[in-house]
Structures are given as C-alpha cells and as structure tokens.
Motif scaffolding. Structure first.
Motif, short mmCIF file in Angstrom:
data_model
loop_
_atom_site.label_atom_id
_atom_site.label_comp_id
_atom_site.label_asym_id
_atom_site.label_seq_id
_atom_site.Cartn_x
_atom_site.Cartn_y
_atom_site.Cartn_z
N LEU A 1 0.83 -1.21 0.00
CA LEU A 1 0.00 0.00 0.00
C LEU A 1 0.86 1.26 0.00
CD1 LEU A 1 -2.80 -0.90 2.58
CD2 LEU A 1 -2.88 -1.10 0.11
N TRP A 2 1.83 1.31 0.88
CA TRP A 2 2.69 2.49 1.02
C TRP A 2 3.39 2.80 -0.30
CZ3 TRP A 2 8.19 2.88 0.99
CH2 TRP A 2 8.72 4.04 1.58
N SER A 3 3.94 1.79 -0.93
CA SER A 3 4.72 2.00 -2.15
C SER A 3 3.85 2.29 -3.37
CB SER A 3 5.61 0.79 -2.43
OG SER A 3 4.84 -0.36 -2.68
N ALA A 4 2.56 1.94 -3.33
CA ALA A 4 1.66 2.19 -4.46
C ALA A 4 0.93 3.52 -4.35
CB ALA A 4 0.63 1.06 -4.58
N THR A 5 1.25 4.30 -3.31
CA THR A 5 0.60 5.60 -3.11
C THR A 5 1.27 6.66 -3.98
OG1 THR A 5 0.16 4.97 -0.82
CG2 THR A 5 -0.07 7.29 -1.38
N VAL A 6 0.46 7.47 -4.64
CA VAL A 6 0.97 8.55 -5.48
C VAL A 6 0.43 9.89 -5.01
CG1 VAL A 6 1.29 7.10 -7.52
CG2 VAL A 6 -0.91 8.24 -7.16
N ARG B 1 -6.37 13.57 -5.51
CA ARG B 1 -6.01 13.42 -4.10
C ARG B 1 -4.84 12.45 -3.98
NH1 ARG B 1 -10.80 14.31 -0.89
NH2 ARG B 1 -12.54 14.98 -2.21
N PRO B 2 -4.20 12.39 -2.80
CA PRO B 2 -3.25 11.30 -2.60
C PRO B 2 -3.99 9.99 -2.81
CG PRO B 2 -3.14 12.88 -0.79
CD PRO B 2 -4.35 13.25 -1.61
N ALA B 3 -3.46 9.14 -3.65
CA ALA B 3 -4.22 7.95 -4.07
C ALA B 3 -3.35 6.72 -4.02
CB ALA B 3 -4.76 8.14 -5.48
N ILE B 4 -3.98 5.60 -3.69
CA ILE B 4 -3.31 4.31 -3.77
C ILE B 4 -3.75 3.65 -5.07
CG2 ILE B 4 -3.07 2.03 -2.73
CD1 ILE B 4 -3.48 3.32 -0.02
N LEU B 5 -2.81 3.50 -5.99
CA LEU B 5 -3.11 2.78 -7.23
C LEU B 5 -3.32 1.31 -6.91
CD1 LEU B 5 -0.34 4.33 -9.52
CD2 LEU B 5 -2.68 5.15 -9.17
N ALA C 1 -8.40 2.91 10.32
CA ALA C 1 -8.05 3.07 11.73
C ALA C 1 -6.71 3.77 11.92
CB ALA C 1 -8.03 1.71 12.42
N GLY C 2 -5.79 3.61 10.96
CA GLY C 2 -4.44 4.13 11.14
C GLY C 2 -4.16 5.46 10.47
N ASP C 3 -4.83 5.74 9.38
CA ASP C 3 -4.62 6.99 8.64
C ASP C 3 -5.96 7.41 8.06
OD1 ASP C 3 -3.83 9.12 7.03
OD2 ASP C 3 -1.98 8.15 6.39
N ALA C 4 -6.80 7.97 8.91
CA ALA C 4 -8.18 8.27 8.53
C ALA C 4 -8.25 9.26 7.37
CB ALA C 4 -8.96 8.80 9.73
N ASP C 5 -7.37 10.25 7.36
CA ASP C 5 -7.43 11.24 6.28
C ASP C 5 -7.13 10.59 4.93
OD1 ASP C 5 -8.09 13.25 8.04
OD2 ASP C 5 -6.05 14.03 8.22
N LEU C 6 -6.08 9.78 4.88
CA LEU C 6 -5.75 9.10 3.62
C LEU C 6 -6.87 8.14 3.23
CD1 LEU C 6 -3.68 8.72 1.37
CD2 LEU C 6 -2.56 6.97 2.77
N ALA C 7 -7.48 7.49 4.21
CA ALA C 7 -8.59 6.58 3.93
C ALA C 7 -9.75 7.33 3.29
CB ALA C 7 -9.05 5.91 5.22
N TRP C 8 -10.09 8.48 3.83
CA TRP C 8 -11.20 9.25 3.26
C TRP C 8 -10.87 9.75 1.86
CZ3 TRP C 8 -16.22 10.08 4.66
CH2 TRP C 8 -16.63 9.53 5.89
N HIS C 9 -9.62 10.09 1.61
CA HIS C 9 -9.23 10.47 0.25
C HIS C 9 -9.48 9.31 -0.72
CE1 HIS C 9 -7.72 14.45 0.85
NE2 HIS C 9 -6.73 14.10 1.65
N GLN C 10 -9.16 8.09 -0.29
CA GLN C 10 -9.40 6.94 -1.18
C GLN C 10 -10.87 6.81 -1.49
OE1 GLN C 10 -6.41 5.94 -2.26
NE2 GLN C 10 -5.88 7.40 -0.65
N PHE C 11 -11.71 6.97 -0.47
CA PHE C 11 -13.14 6.82 -0.69
C PHE C 11 -13.67 7.89 -1.65
CE2 PHE C 11 -17.61 7.58 0.31
CZ PHE C 11 -18.12 6.29 0.19
N HIS C 12 -13.21 9.12 -1.50
CA HIS C 12 -13.78 10.23 -2.27
C HIS C 12 -13.30 10.29 -3.72
CE1 HIS C 12 -16.18 12.51 0.55
NE2 HIS C 12 -15.23 12.46 1.47
N LEU C 13 -12.11 9.76 -4.02
CA LEU C 13 -11.49 10.02 -5.31
C LEU C 13 -12.40 9.77 -6.51
CD1 LEU C 13 -9.13 10.78 -7.14
CD2 LEU C 13 -8.20 8.49 -6.80
N PRO C 14 -13.02 8.60 -6.68
CA PRO C 14 -13.89 8.42 -7.86
C PRO C 14 -15.08 9.39 -7.86
CG PRO C 14 -13.31 6.30 -6.92
CD PRO C 14 -12.89 7.34 -5.93
N PHE C 15 -15.56 9.77 -6.68
CA PHE C 15 -16.68 10.70 -6.62
C PHE C 15 -16.30 12.08 -7.13
CE2 PHE C 15 -18.11 7.47 -3.63
CZ PHE C 15 -19.47 7.37 -3.91
N ASP C 16 -15.00 12.40 -7.13
CA ASP C 16 -14.56 13.68 -7.70
C ASP C 16 -14.82 13.75 -9.20
OD1 ASP C 16 -13.62 14.40 -5.21
OD2 ASP C 16 -11.52 13.99 -5.65
#
Length: 569
Positions: A222-227, A235-239, A262-277
């Motif tokens: 996950l960490w290495s696939a983040t752009v 947004r910061p995104a995990i490919l 649980a560990g990075d809520a802000d990054l988690a929410w970015h993942q959820f929102h990205l397609p909705f953008d």
C-alpha cells in the motif's frame, strides 16, 4: 556507514520498488505479463512506461527492502533509494552501471531523446510516452555519455565505471528545474525512507504479531503504491498496483480505504472520495481513474454504502456536518443513477449492462446474457439505500430518510420475491423476464445483507458458500464446475474483495464459524503466495498482477479483525 537493512525483504519481480507519493517505480516488469532481464525505472504518468534500463555488469543479485534496493556480487555493489517523490539516488562501489533509454528507436512521435544540458551540467532524457524529462546529475565520480543527440535507432545512455566510487541522482520533471542539490547524504535518505515506512506500518497494523507474518509486506504494498495528486488524480491515491494495473477502479478503492481507516483516517477518506470527484451529471462514477485518463464506458457496483458504513466505524473520525452533507449528496446521486438509469420500465430491480459493471467481468452469471438483473447488485443497492436513510436521519432530513428506507424495502422485497427460488438466487433478463441460475460465487453475494436477510435464506447461502471453499479460500467457480478455469479470472480464482464481503456478511448473519474459516484460509494464502490480483483456487499460486493493493488491504482487514477478536477473548 551504510544503513542496516530493515523491513520485509521482497522480490522486485513480484512487488515494484517505490516510495510513498512517487509516480516512479523500479521493476523488471515493463508491460502486462512482460519481464525484462534488467530492472527499469518506470513512470506511471500517461500509463505504464519503462523509461530507463538499469544494467549492472556481471551476475549481480538483486535485493529489496523498503527504502533500499541493491545489486551486489562478490566484487561490488550498486544501491538505489528515493530522494523524494520525483528523484532516485544511486551509488556504486566496485560495480558499474549502464543507464540507457528503454526505447531503442526515437521517432518524431515516440521514444526517448538524450542530450547534455549545459545549464545544469547534467544529461537529460526526454520521453514522448510520459511527456517528462529525466535528468541524471553526477554527484561523485564520473560518467561517460553514449548517443547524446542521436536520432533514429541508437543506444542512448550513460556509463558509470566499476573502478571508482560514484553517485548520481535521477529526477523526473516537466520542462525545467534548478540544478540538483541535496543536503542529505545517501544513508540519510535511506534512513528517512525507512522511518517513513515504519511510521506507516505502525499506524495501519499496530496489532501485528507473529500470527500475522505478512502484515508488514502488505503495508509496504500500500505504502509504495501511493501517489501524490497529479493529472486526473485529485487526491493522494493508492493505485491498484505499480505494475500494469496502475489505476483506481471505482470499487477497488473502497477496500484500500477500509484498510487505512483506523491508522490513517485522512488518507482513507481520500481513497473513498477520489472516484466521486469525477462523478458525471447522471450520478454515475467512472469505471476507473488514473493520471491521464478517466473511463466512463462501464461503471462498478454500488458497494459504497457498505463501505461508508464500515469506514466510519473503523476510522472513528468525526465527520464535519458540511462534509457529511457532501458525502450524502454524492451517494444519493450515485444511488439515483441505478434507480433511474438502470431499471427497465416496469422493473423493480436494476441491471448490469456487462459483467464489467459488476467488477466480476467474466463470471458465469453473465454467460446467458450480459444485460442482467443480478442478485448481488440488488443486495448492494439495498445496503446503500439503507445507509442513505441513516445519513438523512443524521442530517435532520426525516422525509428523505423515509423515502430512502421505503425504496430499500421495495428493492429488498423484489430481490427475495423475484430472484430467490427457495434454494438459490437467480439472475434475470430485463427484456424477457426469464431467470437463470449459475454456479458463480456472484450469485451468493446477497449474503452481504447479513442480518437483513431472512435467517433461512442466510442459512442456505452459508451451505452453498461451503461448496466454493477450497483449501485456499473461496473459489469464484467451484472446483467441480465444468466452467472452472485455474486462471479464468472470475471463473475460478480466489479474489480478495469477494472474500472480504462474504466474510463480513456471514459474520453479521451469525455464521461466525464459517466466517472465521474463510478468513483463516485467505490469510494463510496471502502469507504463502503474496498479494497477487487473484489466486489459483487449486494450488494457491498467485495470478495476474502480483502486487495488487486490494489484496494487501484484504489481508490487513481480516488479520487486524482476527487479532482484535483474539485480544478480546
């Protein structure tokens, strides 16, 4: 002094070497299922493009851990680390390196050009495919240049000798950049990368222990696939991967969001929102998003209500009212798309137009016709409608809550009345109304409704799910099915998203024993075979893209939940 290696070791044939935030990776994988002899610097801008070939002389062994990649033999060593998202640093001691353009031929519209830049005293490769430049600055030692300003077919590159120590930086940039300067030495960069990864894994997998031996490697995937945000990636995104599956598909992202919650809520929410953008005027989400492309020719299933409920529970993050209202609006538009644009006149149930819409592209559910009212779609929509009703209540919109709850009841009733035979769920042709059954695991996915299913229906689904359970996990097509194919994509292999959804639904329906066993087998599968896109249900071998983030997320979700249950017992 060289920094001691830490973190999980991995094969770069399986998992690309990269760093959080970077659009670059280092890998021998240069195209779909295509492996080169040498490692390549690969850019994921405008697609997947191997730009530079990195050739170490002799029979060097490649070793990789988070923050440090090395080639070594008995006489010398070359090491590579990231110096930020757009720069890699390399150094050699007793070993040479040849850096050449991956494309041998330069045309007016393709390939890579090389020139020596008199401003920065560096050599620069320019790539038509990525639309970027790659500047090589020599920081120590000397390099010879081959093929500078050459046109047509020619070798273009730099040669760093084995008979003296050397160090270089390679930067990816657009049109111009200040000459490269760094205040941090190579070992300091390795230490910083190691610390960044250590903080990440401590955040997303604090529960890890000897019972979860693949947790750190899953976190690295996950960490290495983040752009970082770039192009259409808002947004910061995990490919899904930094191999060829280097996109964000509009259901894959949900599983990554949950693993981070649980560990990075802000990054988690970015993942959820990205397609909705990138939601279109009809309310539909795109099929996929990547750096330079948004596809709308298909959609993906509406798992977002299920995911949002889980995301809020797992993250514990307080959502400001204005943000919650925006989430509600987006979810309402997405749900309305299915109700208004995917229900035929007179029909109560929505339909897929192709297997790709379901995410289960070629599942046997679609063998009798691609346009189909499928039971998984109805169940997921019921879940989404129910969560919309809860959101409307939370936002103080009781009339809207009542309306969503009413539609949820109507779709649930239609699912049970029209697609349930008493022994199985079927799919239906929206043109003719004819129903048909398949042996696909997809037809059992209404288990996602959990306790909202009648107990008798849930019990039948649990029994049928057992027929899909192999030594390694849930086969998408039973082993004894005439349609089962070992590498048949959704016609046999084991997949993480199906596993996570089924495990959750069974647990909420009270079938905890079966849920525990499905979780256990999938976790062992990942510990043995890594985080492939999918797995051979008979052998457990990894298939297709071998560094898939939703598989790593599936492992982290199931392993974390298992450890938390064990701690409570």
């Amino acid at each position: 002094m060289t920094v001691a290696p830490t973190g999980p070791a991995f094969s770069v044939r399986e998992i690309p070497f990269s760093h959080r935030g970077s659009w670059l990776s280092v890998s021998p994988v240069v195209a779909e299922n295509s492996y080169a002899e040498d490692l390549h610097l690969v850019s994921h801008r405008n697609g997947m493009h191997p730009v530079l070939r990195l050739s170490v002389s002799g029979d060097a062994t490649v070793a990789a851990r988070p923050a440090l990649l090395s080639w070594h033999d008995r006489t010398g060593r070359v090491e590579l680390t990231f110096a930020g998202p757009d720069t890699v640093r390399l150094r050699g001691r007793g070993a040479g390196l040849r850096i050449t353009a991956a494309a041998a031929t330069l045309t007016p519209f393709s390939g890579t050009y090389l020139y020596d830049d008199p401003v920065a005293s560096a050599s620069v490769f320019t790539s038509y495919e990525t639309g970027r430049r790659y500047r090589v600055t020599v920081l120590a030692g000397a390099a010879g240049t081959v093929g500078a300003q050459a046109l047509g077919t020619a070798e273009r590159g730099l040669v760093l000798p084995a008979d003296q120590p050397w160090e270089i930086a390679i930067e990816e940039y657009a049109t111009a950049a200040e000459p490269y300067l760094s205040s941090v030495d190579f070992d300091g960069l390795v230490a910083a990368g190691r610390a960044d990864f250590a903080a990440f894994v401590d955040a997303v997998a604090p529960w890890r222990d000897p019972e979860t031996p693949a947790a750190e490697l899953a976190a690295y995937v996950l960490w290495s696939a983040t752009v970082a945000p770039a192009g259409f990636v808002t947004r910061p995104a995990i490919l899904m991967s930094k191999h060829w599956m280097n996109k964000v598909w509009s259901w894959d992202h949900c599983f990554n969001a949950l693993a981070l919650a649980a560990g990075d809520a802000d990054l988690a929410w970015h993942q959820f929102h990205l397609p909705f953008d990138h939601q279109d005027p009809a309310g539909a989400l795109p099929d996929s998003v990547t750096h330079s492309e948004i596809l709308h020719n298909f959609v993906k299933p509406p798992i977002h209500g299920w995911a949002l409920r889980q995301l809020r529970r797992r993250s514990g993050r307080a959502v400001p009212r204005d943000e919650l209202a925006e989430v509600y609006r987006r979810m309402a538009d997405w749900t309305t798309f299915w109700l208004e644009h995917r229900r035929a006149p007179g029909r109560r149930l929505p339909h897929y137009q192709h297997g790709n819409d379901s995410g289960w592209d070629n599942a046997t559910t679609f063998d009798g016709g691609r346009v189909v009212e499928a039971p998984d779609l109805a169940a997921l929509l019921v879940t989404q409608l129910g969560h919309l009703a809860d959101l409307a209540t939370e936002l103080g919109r009781p009339q809207e809550a009542t309306r969503w709850a009413g539609v949820a009841g109507e779709v649930r009733d239609a699912l049970l009345e029209e697609l349930w035979t008493g022994e199985r769920f079927t799919a239906r042709d929206p043109w003719t109304g004819r129903t048909r059954a398949s042996t696909s695991l997809l037809d059992l996915m209404p288990v996602v409704l959990g306790a909202d299913l009648p107990a008798g229906v849930a019990a039948v689904l649990a029994r049928r799910l057992e027929t899909h359970l192999t030594e390694h996990g849930l086969a998408t097509e039973p082993l004894d099915s005439p349609h089962h194919l070992a590498d048949g994509y959704w016609r046999g292999p084991i997949w993480a998203p199906a596993t996570v959804l089924v495990e959750d639904g069974l647990r909420r329906a009270g079938h905890t024993g079966l849920a525990d066993e499905i979780s256990r087998r999938f976790r062992i599968l990942c510990e043995r075979s890594g985080f492939a896109e999918n797995f051979d249900a008979k052998t457990g071998a990894g298939l297709r893209d071998r560094a898939y983030t939703w598989t790593a997320s599936g492992y982290l979700l199931l392993a974390g939940d298992d450890r938390r249950r064990a701690a409570r017992e």
